[in-house]
Design a protein around this motif. Structure first.
Motif, PDB file in Angstrom:
ATOM      1  N   UNK A  22      87.233  13.754  26.249  1.00  0.00           N
ATOM      2  CA  UNK A  22      87.795  13.217  25.006  1.00  0.00           C
ATOM      3  C   UNK A  22      86.820  12.287  24.298  1.00  0.00           C
ATOM      4  N   UNK A  23      86.109  11.438  25.027  1.00  0.00           N
ATOM      5  CA  UNK A  23      85.160  10.511  24.392  1.00  0.00           C
ATOM      6  C   UNK A  23      84.028  11.281  23.718  1.00  0.00           C
ATOM      7  N   UNK A  24      83.541  12.310  24.383  1.00  0.00           N
ATOM      8  CA  UNK A  24      82.480  13.141  23.799  1.00  0.00           C
ATOM      9  C   UNK A  24      82.995  13.850  22.544  1.00  0.00           C
ATOM     10  N   UNK A  25      84.209  14.403  22.619  1.00  0.00           N
ATOM     11  CA  UNK A  25      84.785  15.087  21.448  1.00  0.00           C
ATOM     12  C   UNK A  25      85.005  14.117  20.294  1.00  0.00           C
ATOM     13  N   UNK A  26      85.411  12.882  20.589  1.00  0.00           N
ATOM     14  CA  UNK A  26      85.631  11.881  19.539  1.00  0.00           C
ATOM     15  C   UNK A  26      84.331  11.634  18.776  1.00  0.00           C
ATOM     16  N   UNK A  27      83.231  11.450  19.493  1.00  0.00           N
ATOM     17  CA  UNK A  27      81.930  11.217  18.846  1.00  0.00           C
ATOM     18  C   UNK A  27      81.498  12.450  18.055  1.00  0.00           C
ATOM     19  N   UNK A  28      81.708  13.619  18.615  1.00  0.00           N
ATOM     20  CA  UNK A  28      81.328  14.853  17.921  1.00  0.00           C
ATOM     21  C   UNK A  28      82.186  15.055  16.672  1.00  0.00           C
ATOM     22  N   UNK A  29      83.491  14.785  16.778  1.00  0.00           N
ATOM     23  CA  UNK A  29      84.392  14.938  15.628  1.00  0.00           C
ATOM     24  C   UNK A  29      84.003  13.975  14.515  1.00  0.00           C
ATOM     25  N   UNK A  30      83.630  12.766  14.875  1.00  0.00           N
ATOM     26  CA  UNK A  30      83.213  11.774  13.876  1.00  0.00           C
ATOM     27  C   UNK A  30      81.972  12.269  13.131  1.00  0.00           C
ATOM     28  N   UNK A  31      80.984  12.787  13.857  1.00  0.00           N
ATOM     29  CA  UNK A  31      79.754  13.289  13.230  1.00  0.00           C
ATOM     30  C   UNK A  31      80.049  14.500  12.340  1.00  0.00           C
ATOM     31  N   UNK A  32      80.902  15.404  12.815  1.00  0.00           N
ATOM     32  CA  UNK A  32      81.255  16.581  12.012  1.00  0.00           C
ATOM     33  C   UNK A  32      82.029  16.190  10.758  1.00  0.00           C
ATOM     34  N   UNK A  33      82.923  15.223  10.879  1.00  0.00           N
ATOM     35  CA  UNK A  33      83.706  14.771   9.727  1.00  0.00           C
ATOM     36  C   UNK A  33      82.801  14.142   8.673  1.00  0.00           C
ATOM     37  N   UNK A  34      81.830  13.351   9.105  1.00  0.00           N
ATOM     38  CA  UNK A  34      80.892  12.741   8.149  1.00  0.00           C
ATOM     39  C   UNK A  34      80.116  13.809   7.406  1.00  0.00           C
ATOM     40  N   UNK A  35      79.647  14.802   8.127  1.00  0.00           N
ATOM     41  CA  UNK A  35      78.889  15.900   7.506  1.00  0.00           C
ATOM     42  C   UNK A  35      79.791  16.697   6.551  1.00  0.00           C
ATOM     43  N   UNK A  36      81.016  17.003   6.991  1.00  0.00           N
ATOM     44  CA  UNK A  36      81.944  17.766   6.154  1.00  0.00           C
ATOM     45  C   UNK A  36      82.276  17.009   4.874  1.00  0.00           C
ATOM     46  N   UNK A  37      82.437  15.698   4.963  1.00  0.00           N
ATOM     47  CA  UNK A  37      82.751  14.892   3.772  1.00  0.00           C
ATOM     48  C   UNK A  37      81.608  14.960   2.764  1.00  0.00           C
ATOM     49  N   UNK A  38      80.369  14.917   3.248  1.00  0.00           N
ATOM     50  CA  UNK A  38      79.217  15.030   2.334  1.00  0.00           C
ATOM     51  C   UNK A  38      79.159  16.416   1.698  1.00  0.00           C
ATOM     52  N   UNK A  39      79.344  17.463   2.510  1.00  0.00           N
ATOM     53  CA  UNK A  39      79.283  18.828   1.995  1.00  0.00           C
ATOM     54  C   UNK A  39      80.435  19.127   1.038  1.00  0.00           C
ATOM     55  N   UNK A  40      81.591  18.510   1.268  1.00  0.00           N
ATOM     56  CA  UNK A  40      82.761  18.749   0.421  1.00  0.00           C
ATOM     57  C   UNK A  40      82.505  18.330  -1.016  1.00  0.00           C
ATOM     58  N   UNK A  41      81.591  17.405  -1.229  1.00  0.00           N
ATOM     59  CA  UNK A  41      81.240  16.980  -2.585  1.00  0.00           C
ATOM     60  C   UNK A  41      80.575  18.109  -3.364  1.00  0.00           C
ATOM     61  N   UNK A  42      80.033  19.098  -2.642  1.00  0.00           N
ATOM     62  CA  UNK A  42      79.343  20.218  -3.281  1.00  0.00           C
ATOM     63  C   UNK A  42      80.184  21.486  -3.352  1.00  0.00           C
TER      64      UNK A  42
END
Length: 160
Positions: A22-42
């Protein structure tokens, strides 16, 4: 992708396989969410993969803040693990309740589904997920194909 959307905006697709803890997934989800938020602007964003946790898991909260689970958008959660393989080794669609799909065998609203192997789980963990932003989910189903211990998830997406 030129010419993909109504306004010729690009669409972004990501594929992932999150860790077992779960801790590993939490860190991975946070990184993916940050990337998705940036890409969503495009443009629209689609993220697919084995998340080793259901969409509502606490550690996937960062993703829920940016993306919508295709299963939640359709009020369906097709079981994706474990896959059991189709009857006689043939693939069969496992249609989520209420999908209204004409592509798969099954009965909307649950119950036994024609084409499923006897004893195939009709519910279970949905850990192979499709997340979207900027698109709507038209259809969602899982394929019990016998080639993996996970079912293949398919979504038909459309523009809002």
């Amino acid at each position: 992708m030129s010419g993909f959307g109504p306004q010729d905006e690009p669409a972004w697709l990501g594929v992932t396989h999150l860790g077992l803890g779960a801790a590993e997934r939490r860190a991975q989800a946070r990184a993916l969410a940050e990337r998705a938020a940036r890409l969503r602007q495009e443009g629209p964003v689609v993220l697919v993969g084995d998340f080793n946790a259901p969409a509502e898991a606490p550690e996937l909260a960062p993703l829920r803040a940016v993306l919508a689970s295709a299963a939640a958008a359709r009020a369906q959660v097709p079981a994706t693990y474990p896959a059991t393989g189709g009857a006689g080794g043939e693939p069969c669609w496992v249609v989520a309740a209420g999908s209204g799909s004409s592509r798969g065998a099954g009965s909307p609203g649950g119950g036994p589904r024609r084409g499923d192997p006897e004893g195939a789980p009709q519910s279970g963990p949905a850990i192979d997920l499709i997340w979207v932003a900027g698109l709507r989910v038209v259809e969602l189903q899982a394929l019990d194909h016998g080639a993996s211990d996970h079912r293949l998830v398919q979504a038909v997406l459309g523009f809002p």
